[in-house]
Design a protein around this motif. Structure first.
Motif, PDB file in Angstrom:
ATOM      1  N   ARG A 209     108.126 126.594  40.876  1.00 53.82           N
ATOM      2  CA  ARG A 209     108.347 125.384  40.090  1.00 53.82           C
ATOM      3  C   ARG A 209     107.137 124.465  40.097  1.00 53.82           C
ATOM      4  O   ARG A 209     106.913 123.703  39.168  1.00 53.82           O
ATOM      5  CB  ARG A 209     109.579 124.639  40.633  1.00 53.82           C
ATOM      6  CG  ARG A 209     110.870 125.437  40.521  1.00 53.82           C
ATOM      7  CD  ARG A 209     112.065 124.603  40.941  1.00 53.82           C
ATOM      8  NE  ARG A 209     113.304 125.347  40.842  1.00 53.82           N
ATOM      9  CZ  ARG A 209     113.821 126.091  41.799  1.00 53.82           C
ATOM     10  NH1 ARG A 209     113.164 126.204  42.957  1.00 53.82           N
ATOM     11  NH2 ARG A 209     114.953 126.728  41.636  1.00 53.82           N
ATOM     12  N   SER A 210     106.366 124.516  41.171  1.00 55.09           N
ATOM     13  CA  SER A 210     105.151 123.692  41.265  1.00 55.09           C
ATOM     14  C   SER A 210     104.181 124.349  42.231  1.00 55.09           C
ATOM     15  O   SER A 210     104.596 125.160  43.073  1.00 55.09           O
ATOM     16  CB  SER A 210     105.486 122.270  41.735  1.00 55.09           C
ATOM     17  OG  SER A 210     105.935 122.290  43.088  1.00 55.09           O
ATOM     18  N   ILE A 211     102.905 124.002  42.107  1.00 54.78           N
ATOM     19  CA  ILE A 211     101.894 124.553  43.004  1.00 54.78           C
ATOM     20  C   ILE A 211     102.177 124.165  44.451  1.00 54.78           C
ATOM     21  O   ILE A 211     102.050 124.983  45.371  1.00 54.78           O
ATOM     22  CB  ILE A 211     100.493 124.062  42.587  1.00 54.78           C
ATOM     23  CG1 ILE A 211     100.124 124.600  41.195  1.00 54.78           C
ATOM     24  CG2 ILE A 211      99.462 124.491  43.613  1.00 54.78           C
ATOM     25  CD1 ILE A 211      99.980 126.097  41.128  1.00 54.78           C
ATOM     26  N   THR A 212     102.593 122.911  44.645  1.00 54.69           N
ATOM     27  CA  THR A 212     102.864 122.428  46.002  1.00 54.69           C
ATOM     28  C   THR A 212     103.993 123.208  46.656  1.00 54.69           C
ATOM     29  O   THR A 212     103.897 123.627  47.816  1.00 54.69           O
ATOM     30  CB  THR A 212     103.228 120.930  45.976  1.00 54.69           C
ATOM     31  OG1 THR A 212     102.159 120.192  45.370  1.00 54.69           O
ATOM     32  CG2 THR A 212     103.460 120.405  47.385  1.00 54.69           C
ATOM     33  N   GLU A 213     105.074 123.428  45.903  1.00 57.72           N
ATOM     34  CA  GLU A 213     106.203 124.183  46.435  1.00 57.72           C
ATOM     35  C   GLU A 213     105.793 125.615  46.743  1.00 57.72           C
ATOM     36  O   GLU A 213     106.158 126.167  47.794  1.00 57.72           O
ATOM     37  CB  GLU A 213     107.357 124.180  45.439  1.00 57.72           C
ATOM     38  CG  GLU A 213     108.589 124.916  45.950  1.00 57.72           C
ATOM     39  CD  GLU A 213     109.665 125.037  44.889  1.00 57.72           C
ATOM     40  OE1 GLU A 213     110.846 124.901  45.242  1.00 57.72           O
ATOM     41  OE2 GLU A 213     109.333 125.295  43.717  1.00 57.72           O
ATOM     42  N   TYR A 214     105.022 126.208  45.845  1.00 58.04           N
ATOM     43  CA  TYR A 214     104.578 127.583  46.044  1.00 58.04           C
ATOM     44  C   TYR A 214     103.732 127.706  47.307  1.00 58.04           C
ATOM     45  O   TYR A 214     103.925 128.615  48.123  1.00 58.04           O
ATOM     46  CB  TYR A 214     103.777 128.037  44.831  1.00 58.04           C
ATOM     47  CG  TYR A 214     103.088 129.375  45.013  1.00 58.04           C
ATOM     48  CD1 TYR A 214     103.802 130.565  44.948  1.00 58.04           C
ATOM     49  CD2 TYR A 214     101.716 129.445  45.270  1.00 58.04           C
ATOM     50  CE1 TYR A 214     103.180 131.792  45.129  1.00 58.04           C
ATOM     51  CE2 TYR A 214     101.087 130.667  45.450  1.00 58.04           C
ATOM     52  CZ  TYR A 214     101.821 131.832  45.372  1.00 58.04           C
ATOM     53  OH  TYR A 214     101.194 133.033  45.557  1.00 58.04           O
ATOM     54  N   LEU A 215     102.788 126.784  47.484  1.00 57.30           N
ATOM     55  CA  LEU A 215     101.906 126.829  48.652  1.00 57.30           C
ATOM     56  C   LEU A 215     102.681 126.633  49.945  1.00 57.30           C
ATOM     57  O   LEU A 215     102.456 127.346  50.930  1.00 57.30           O
ATOM     58  CB  LEU A 215     100.818 125.758  48.522  1.00 57.30           C
ATOM     59  CG  LEU A 215      99.662 126.053  47.575  1.00 57.30           C
ATOM     60  CD1 LEU A 215      98.741 124.843  47.467  1.00 57.30           C
ATOM     61  CD2 LEU A 215      98.879 127.271  48.032  1.00 57.30           C
ATOM     62  N   SER A 216     103.593 125.668  49.946  1.00 54.56           N
ATOM     63  CA  SER A 216     104.333 125.381  51.177  1.00 54.56           C
ATOM     64  C   SER A 216     105.214 126.563  51.578  1.00 54.56           C
ATOM     65  O   SER A 216     105.212 126.993  52.734  1.00 54.56           O
ATOM     66  CB  SER A 216     105.187 124.117  51.009  1.00 54.56           C
ATOM     67  OG  SER A 216     106.121 124.275  49.951  1.00 54.56           O
ATOM     68  N   HIS A 217     105.957 127.110  50.627  1.00 50.15           N
ATOM     69  CA  HIS A 217     106.839 128.240  50.936  1.00 50.15           C
ATOM     70  C   HIS A 217     106.037 129.476  51.330  1.00 50.15           C
ATOM     71  O   HIS A 217     106.395 130.187  52.283  1.00 50.15           O
ATOM     72  CB  HIS A 217     107.722 128.564  49.727  1.00 50.15           C
ATOM     73  CG  HIS A 217     108.886 127.641  49.562  1.00 50.15           C
ATOM     74  ND1 HIS A 217     109.930 127.598  50.465  1.00 50.15           N
ATOM     75  CD2 HIS A 217     109.178 126.726  48.603  1.00 50.15           C
ATOM     76  CE1 HIS A 217     110.815 126.700  50.073  1.00 50.15           C
ATOM     77  NE2 HIS A 217     110.382 126.158  48.953  1.00 50.15           N
ATOM     78  N   SER A 218     104.962 129.740  50.609  1.00 48.38           N
ATOM     79  CA  SER A 218     104.159 130.936  50.898  1.00 48.38           C
ATOM     80  C   SER A 218     103.492 130.840  52.260  1.00 48.38           C
ATOM     81  O   SER A 218     103.440 131.819  53.013  1.00 48.38           O
ATOM     82  CB  SER A 218     103.103 131.141  49.805  1.00 48.38           C
ATOM     83  OG  SER A 218     103.704 131.376  48.549  1.00 48.38           O
ATOM     84  N   THR A 219     102.974 129.654  52.585  1.00 46.87           N
ATOM     85  CA  THR A 219     102.310 129.465  53.877  1.00 46.87           C
ATOM     86  C   THR A 219     103.289 129.671  55.031  1.00 46.87           C
ATOM     87  O   THR A 219     102.980 130.371  56.003  1.00 46.87           O
ATOM     88  CB  THR A 219     101.694 128.058  53.964  1.00 46.87           C
ATOM     89  OG1 THR A 219     100.739 127.889  52.907  1.00 46.87           O
ATOM     90  CG2 THR A 219     100.996 127.856  55.303  1.00 46.87           C
ATOM     91  N   VAL A 220     104.460 129.084  54.906  1.00 44.47           N
ATOM     92  CA  VAL A 220     105.472 129.232  55.951  1.00 44.47           C
ATOM     93  C   VAL A 220     105.868 130.697  56.100  1.00 44.47           C
ATOM     94  O   VAL A 220     106.002 131.217  57.223  1.00 44.47           O
ATOM     95  CB  VAL A 220     106.718 128.372  55.633  1.00 44.47           C
ATOM     96  CG1 VAL A 220     107.868 128.723  56.575  1.00 44.47           C
ATOM     97  CG2 VAL A 220     106.383 126.891  55.752  1.00 44.47           C
ATOM     98  N   THR A 221     106.037 131.387  54.980  1.00 42.93           N
ATOM     99  CA  THR A 221     106.435 132.801  55.014  1.00 42.93           C
ATOM    100  C   THR A 221     105.379 133.659  55.695  1.00 42.93           C
ATOM    101  O   THR A 221     105.691 134.511  56.538  1.00 42.93           O
ATOM    102  CB  THR A 221     106.672 133.322  53.583  1.00 42.93           C
ATOM    103  OG1 THR A 221     107.732 132.571  52.980  1.00 42.93           O
ATOM    104  CG2 THR A 221     107.050 134.799  53.606  1.00 42.93           C
ATOM    105  N   ILE A 222     104.103 133.441  55.342  1.00 41.40           N
ATOM    106  CA  ILE A 222     103.011 134.230  55.927  1.00 41.40           C
ATOM    107  C   ILE A 222     102.902 133.971  57.424  1.00 41.40           C
ATOM    108  O   ILE A 222     102.800 134.910  58.227  1.00 41.40           O
ATOM    109  CB  ILE A 222     101.681 133.914  55.230  1.00 41.40           C
ATOM    110  CG1 ILE A 222     101.712 134.395  53.769  1.00 41.40           C
ATOM    111  CG2 ILE A 222     100.512 134.573  55.961  1.00 41.40           C
ATOM    112  CD1 ILE A 222     100.523 133.927  52.956  1.00 41.40           C
ATOM    113  N   VAL A 223     102.910 132.702  57.819  1.00 42.73           N
ATOM    114  CA  VAL A 223     102.772 132.346  59.238  1.00 42.73           C
ATOM    115  C   VAL A 223     103.933 132.905  60.045  1.00 42.73           C
ATOM    116  O   VAL A 223     103.745 133.484  61.122  1.00 42.73           O
ATOM    117  CB  VAL A 223     102.674 130.823  59.403  1.00 42.73           C
ATOM    118  CG1 VAL A 223     102.740 130.440  60.882  1.00 42.73           C
ATOM    119  CG2 VAL A 223     101.384 130.299  58.784  1.00 42.73           C
TER     120      VAL A 223
END
Length: 318
Positions: A209-223
């Motif tokens: 839905r937004s770049i910010t949401e994508y980055l936050s969710h993806s970062t948490v998932t990867i970590v």
């Protein structure tokens, strides 16, 4: 050789007929092709449309649970239906169905167990310049974390063997693409990427839905995924960094103490001591986490055997 093409759906009544119409009916090396949709709590008539266009199997989730849950539910259903190969694609026809034989080829030739479709995200015209950079950067990060070379880590156009599906555990509630790659890399599956084509978008992305949401969710998932499968490495890096940083003020105090100017520098000693102690504690946490990871592997093996038993083909209905 039985292939099931699974398609997670959420309110896809308009796009689904076109997507199904383009799927292949015959593929060299495949004896049987079936389609399965996972209706993720749609509020439109996605299920009815799926029946009308000839979808073989329909799994319906009563309440919208998200893409990761739909994907995991689809894998379980495909396994129970006796799939030898499972191929995942999107309901919005983002991926060119004509490339399905290309995606399957490494598996049919015995060269790979999991194949990811590479959209060429660095040059994909339908992506904005910022999204192209983020996708490229994210794929590099996931590749490093998984110990693989995957140019398009977020691609949902992927095929896998039955064995890979049995050993795939999706824990995230957001998306499955990044987590499952790190997991597959840790299990040493033979993984390949093949270039694929994409179709013009028929609707905006619902996942991003937004770049910010994508980055936050993806970062948490990867970590989270990397820490789960490489805990000792993660905590060793963090602990070593803290010890290294703590040595700087500690050595500063010792220097001034040695030359008789230690008065007033006690803060450096305290700061250094705190950082070094926390660093050693982090290393110990890493050791404990590594021991826990062995327990996780045992649990995964038990889960694999349970799923293997449950996935014995017994019916053509789900």
């Amino acid at each position: 050789m039985k292939l099931i093409i699974q398609i997670p759906c959420y309110n896809e009544a308009e796009t689904l007929p076109h997507t199904i119409a383009e799927l292949p009916r015959v593929i060299d090396g495949v004896d049987q092709i079936e389609y399965l949709i996972i209706d993720d709590g749609s509020t439109d008539n996605t299920t009815e449309v799926a029946r009308q266009v000839g979808v073989h199997h329909i799994v319906r989730i009563k309440k919208h649970a998200g893409l990761a849950t739909a994907y995991r539910t689809g894998l379980d259903a495909c396994l129970r239906l006796g799939a030898d190969i499972i191929l995942n694609t999107d309901a919005d026809n983002q991926y060119n169905a004509g490339d399905i034989p290309t995606l399957l080829k490494p598996i049919l030739e015995g060269k790979a167990e999991l194949v990811i479709g590479d959209r060429g995200v660095a040059n994909l015209e339908t992506f904005s310049p910022l999204k192209r950079k983020l996708q490229t950067w994210g794929s590099k990060v996931v590749s490093r974390a998984a110990g693989l070379d995957i140019p398009d880590a977020t691609s949902g156009f992927r095929a896998m063997t039955r064995e890979v599906a049995l050993r795939t555990n999706v824990l995230s509630n957001y998306s499955y693409t990044l987590e499952t790659l790190i997991q597959a890399g840790s299990q040493n599956f033979a993984i390949a990427s093949v270039p694929i084509r994409t179709n013009p978008p028929r609707r905006p992305s619902r996942l991003m839905r937004s770049i910010t949401e994508y980055l936050s969710h993806s970062t948490v998932t990867i970590v989270r995924a990397y820490t789960m499968y490489r805990p000792l490495r993660v905590f060793t890096i963090i602990g070593s960094l803290m010890i290294g940083i703590g040595l700087i003020p500690a050595l500063r105090f010792l220097y001034f103490f040695a030359i008789g100017q230690g008065e007033g520098k006690i803060q450096s000693l305290l700061l250094g001591a705190v950082l070094i102690i926390v660093g050693f504690q982090t290393l110990l946490i890493g050791l404990v986490a590594d021991l826990i990871s062995f327990n996780r592997k045992l649990l995964e093996e038990i889960l694999y055997r349970i799923r293997l038993d449950e996935a014995k083909p017994n019916s053509n209905e789900v």
